[in-house]
Design an enzyme around this catalytic site. Structure first.
Site, PDB file in Angstrom:
ATOM      1  N   SER A   1       0.863  -1.180   0.000  1.00  0.00           N
ATOM      2  CA  SER A   1       0.000   0.000   0.000  1.00  0.00           C
ATOM      3  C   SER A   1       0.895   1.224   0.000  1.00  0.00           C
ATOM      4  O   SER A   1       2.046   1.159   0.442  1.00  0.00           O
ATOM      5  CB  SER A   1      -0.877   0.008   1.257  1.00  0.00           C
ATOM      6  OG  SER A   1      -1.466   1.283   1.465  1.00  0.00           O
TER       7      SER A   1
ATOM      8  N   TYR B   1      -1.415  -1.208  10.268  1.00  0.00           N
ATOM      9  CA  TYR B   1      -1.535  -1.482   8.826  1.00  0.00           C
ATOM     10  C   TYR B   1      -0.313  -0.946   8.077  1.00  0.00           C
ATOM     11  O   TYR B   1       0.273  -1.641   7.242  1.00  0.00           O
ATOM     12  CB  TYR B   1      -2.810  -0.825   8.307  1.00  0.00           C
ATOM     13  CG  TYR B   1      -3.098  -1.051   6.840  1.00  0.00           C
ATOM     14  CD1 TYR B   1      -3.608  -2.266   6.395  1.00  0.00           C
ATOM     15  CD2 TYR B   1      -2.870  -0.043   5.904  1.00  0.00           C
ATOM     16  CE1 TYR B   1      -3.889  -2.469   5.050  1.00  0.00           C
ATOM     17  CE2 TYR B   1      -3.151  -0.230   4.564  1.00  0.00           C
ATOM     18  CZ  TYR B   1      -3.662  -1.452   4.138  1.00  0.00           C
ATOM     19  OH  TYR B   1      -3.936  -1.652   2.806  1.00  0.00           O
TER      20      TYR B   1
END
Length: 276
Positions: free
Chosen positions: A141, A154
């Site tokens: 990401s 995350y």
């Protein structure tokens, strides 16, 4: 458009979102694909709808035995494995302040988002090393590239995916196994809604975040799952045969730099005034 003709692929998290779009794109380009997902109902439905070149295998990517069985199933079903797309991932609960984060989701997020990528890479590469090589694609990401507040667990997991991908690319090159990763950013999928679901006004928070993203994204359109699927096709095919250890942001230019839409609007207004 048949650059994946004859190839066999596995897509984890393949029953929805980016995973399903990639499954469909791989099939369209000539591959046979195993959909791996923890959601059996959705995975079986997708495989049935996509025809005989698609199959489903229920898999928790954080379970080494299940990942090993996934690779065996793929070989038995389609007679090989050329492409491993480690795409499965989950968000952490979004917190406004790290000091308020109880980190209760740390282990599961790390297990799925980082360990799952490592297990998928390892088990696929073991097979590929004995069968002429292959391509491993990992989903990270832009949150793993750019520092920022919020989503600390995350971000940490996705940063780990990037460094692991580069290390694995070096280690596995001797076997003809390429390892690359895609860094999606501002892609319209349900994952943002999941991250804000614990908030009392989760839907409003999700929409507000999307509006903020619009102000910093240079390309003035939202990214979609097909944008990521096309990047996956590139890494899966022979067009990237000399590419390994690479991180490809697919994010409308966010990593390159933030656009100031307000400044652009002011400049455009003055330019129009001068020409009037």
């Amino acid at each position: 458009m048949n650059e994946l003709n004859g190839k066999v692929a596995v897509v984890t998290g393949g029953a929805s979102g980016i995973g399903l779009a990639s499954v469909e794109k791989f099939l369209d380009r000539g591959a046979r694909v195993v959909i791996a997902d923890i959601n059996a109902e959705r995975g079986e439905s997708a495989a049935a709808a996509l025809g005989s070149d698609a199959a489903f295998k229920a898999t928790d990517v954080a379970d080494a035995d299940q990942v090993r069985d996934l690779i065996s199933f793929t070989d038995e079903r389609f007679g090989g494995l050329d492409i491993m797309f480690n795409n499965a991932g989950i968000p952490a609960a979004m917190r406004a302040n790290f000091l308020d984060d109880d980190l209760t989701d740390f282990r599961r997020v790390m297990d799925v988002d980082l360990l799952g990528v490592m297990l998928g890479t390892q088990h696929a590469a073991r097979y590929m090393a004995e069968h002429g090589g292959g391509s491993v694609i990992n989903t990270t990401s832009i949150g793993g590239i750019r520092a920022g507040c919020g989503q600390m667990v995350y971000r940490a997991a996705k940063a780990g995916v990037i460094h692991f991908t580069k290390c694995a690319a070096i280690d596995l090159a001797r076997y003809g196994v390429r390892v690359n990763c895609i860094a999606p950013g501002a892609i319209v999928t349900p994952i943002l809604s999941v991250a804000t679901a614990h908030l009392g006004d989760g839907d409003a928070a999700t929409q507000e975040l999307r509006e903020v993203i619009k102000t910093i994204r240079p390309l003035q359109r939202e990214g979609n799952v097909d944008d990521i699927a096309e990047a996956a096709v590139y890494f899966a095919g022979e067009g990237s045969a000399y590419v390994t250890g690479t991180v490809l942001p697919v994010d409308g230019g966010i990593v390159a730099g933030h656009a100031s839409n307000q400044m652009l609007d002011i400049e455009q207004h003055h330019a129009e005034s001068l020409s009037a």
